[in-house]
Design an enzyme around this catalytic site. Structure first.
Site, PDB file in Angstrom:
ATOM      1  N   SER A  22       0.832  -1.204   0.000  1.00 17.76           N
ATOM      2  CA  SER A  22       0.000   0.000   0.000  1.00 17.76           C
ATOM      3  C   SER A  22       0.869   1.257   0.000  1.00 17.76           C
ATOM      4  CB  SER A  22      -0.887   0.035   1.243  1.00 17.76           C
ATOM      5  OG  SER A  22      -1.557  -1.189   1.420  1.00 17.76           O
TER       6      SER A  22
HETATM    7  N1  SAH Z   1      -0.598  -4.861   4.106  1.00 16.48           N
HETATM    8  C1  SAH Z   1       0.084  -5.187   2.889  1.00 16.48           C
HETATM    9  C2  SAH Z   1      -0.755  -4.823   1.685  1.00 16.48           C
HETATM   10  C3  SAH Z   1      -0.819  -5.957   0.751  1.00 16.48           C
HETATM   11  S1  SAH Z   1      -2.082  -5.904  -0.479  1.00 16.48           S
HETATM   12  C4  SAH Z   1       1.475  -4.565   2.841  1.00 16.48           C
HETATM   13  O1  SAH Z   1       1.814  -3.773   3.734  1.00 16.48           O
HETATM   14  O2  SAH Z   1       2.239  -4.869   1.937  1.00 16.48           O
HETATM   15  C5  SAH Z   1      -3.348  -6.891   0.276  1.00 16.48           C
HETATM   16  C6  SAH Z   1      -3.005  -8.311   0.600  1.00 16.48           C
HETATM   17  O3  SAH Z   1      -4.210  -8.925   1.067  1.00 16.48           O
HETATM   18  C7  SAH Z   1      -2.532  -9.182  -0.568  1.00 16.48           C
HETATM   19  O4  SAH Z   1      -1.284  -9.731  -0.253  1.00 16.48           O
HETATM   20  C8  SAH Z   1      -3.621 -10.260  -0.704  1.00 16.48           C
HETATM   21  O5  SAH Z   1      -3.118 -11.532  -1.077  1.00 16.48           O
HETATM   22  C9  SAH Z   1      -4.183 -10.278   0.704  1.00 16.48           C
HETATM   23  N2  SAH Z   1      -5.540 -10.840   0.819  1.00 16.48           N
HETATM   24  C10 SAH Z   1      -6.615 -10.646   0.030  1.00 16.48           C
HETATM   25  N3  SAH Z   1      -7.682 -11.334   0.480  1.00 16.48           N
HETATM   26  C11 SAH Z   1      -7.257 -11.979   1.607  1.00 16.48           C
HETATM   27  C12 SAH Z   1      -7.887 -12.881   2.530  1.00 16.48           C
HETATM   28  N4  SAH Z   1      -9.159 -13.269   2.401  1.00 16.48           N
HETATM   29  N5  SAH Z   1      -7.146 -13.351   3.557  1.00 16.48           N
HETATM   30  C13 SAH Z   1      -5.850 -12.997   3.722  1.00 16.48           C
HETATM   31  N6  SAH Z   1      -5.195 -12.168   2.873  1.00 16.48           N
HETATM   32  C14 SAH Z   1      -5.894 -11.661   1.837  1.00 16.48           C
END
Ligand code: SAH
Length: 223
Positions: A72
């Site tokens: 993000s």
């Molecule tokens: N907080 C992260 C942002 C990653 S983007 C950072 O700091 O880099 C969002 C993430 O959510 C992705 O890696 C995606 O695979 C995950 N995601 C989406 N749906 C999900 C679910 N149901 N359970 C766990 N992770 C999920």
């Protein structure tokens, strides 16, 4: 392997000077929590992305982390964290969507213990290596569909969802402690999503919308 002091400090586009510029931009955009700004000035964001794009790590943009996912943008990390901490310190935090691990790392410096879950194995493995290399010892992570939360470690004082579901999964509401708050971008992928803040009170939940945002989709199952 433990990251060296030199790797953590960075040089050129990843140096402290570049990070200070990122912090100044966050302040210009309205972020006020001093402790949070301090933490974001020190967590080495350049070690949470591929080396090939590490020179862009301190720009205020989302960057690819593989598997079609993104780390993000710093402003989103800062704003969501600021909201989570608005009513004072939080002891136990659940993050759904570990991704690169950056958001969890920031939270780990501001909360007692961070529990984070991710549904894509390769991303979780990489994030875990980073937590180890940077010695963040109060982060616990799990490979699972975050729609189920992490009941055995709940209830949580704070829950942060970093992918956008169309509706809030029930187990997450169940695992929010009384007085706790959840930050979650809610909405369909085709449109904008609303950054939604849910607070659990003695008698139920209150909800308010903060702003329009754009996050990757919340998907069910593991991958
Ligand atoms: N907080 C992260 C942002 C990653 S983007 C950072 O700091 O880099 C969002 C993430 O959510 C992705 O890696 C995606 O695979 C995950 N995601 C989406 N749906 C999900 C679910 N149901 N359970 C766990 N992770 C999920």
């Amino acid at each position: 392997m433990i990251a060296s002091a030199q790797q953590i400090a960075g040089i050129g586009f990843t140096s402290q000077r570049t990070r200070t510029r990122m912090i100044r931009r966050l302040i210009d955009r309205g972020i006020q929590n001093e402790q949070l700004l301090q933490v974001m000035a020190t967590v080495p964001r350049h070690l949470f992305v591929d080396e090939a794009i590490s020179t862009r790590a301190y720009e205020d943009v989302a960057l690819p982390i593989g598997e079609g996912q993104t780390i993000s943008q710093p402003y989103a990390v800062a704003r969501m964290t600021e909201i989570l901490l608005q009513e004072g310190p939080v002891e136990r935090v659940l993050e759904v969507g570990t991704g690169s691990g950056y958001q969890a790392a920031v939270l780990s410096q501001l909360a007692g213990t961070v529990f984070t879950v991710e549904r894509i194995r390769t991303l979780l493995d990489r994030a875990r290596q980073r937590f180890r290399a940077l010695q963040y010892r109060n982060i616990h992570s799990r490979y699972s569909d975050g729609g189920w939360g992490w009941a055995s470690h709940g209830p949580f004082d704070g829950i942060m969802v970093t992918a956008a579901p169309s509706t809030i999964p029930e187990p997450l509401l169940d695992q929010l402690a009384t007085g706790g708050r959840m930050i979650v971008p809610v909405g369909e992928q085709t449109g904008v999503q609303s950054l939604t803040i849910i607070t659990r009170t003695r008698s139920g939940f209150t909800e308010h919308q903060e702003s329009d945002v754009k996050f990757v989709p919340f998907l069910s199952g593991k991958s």
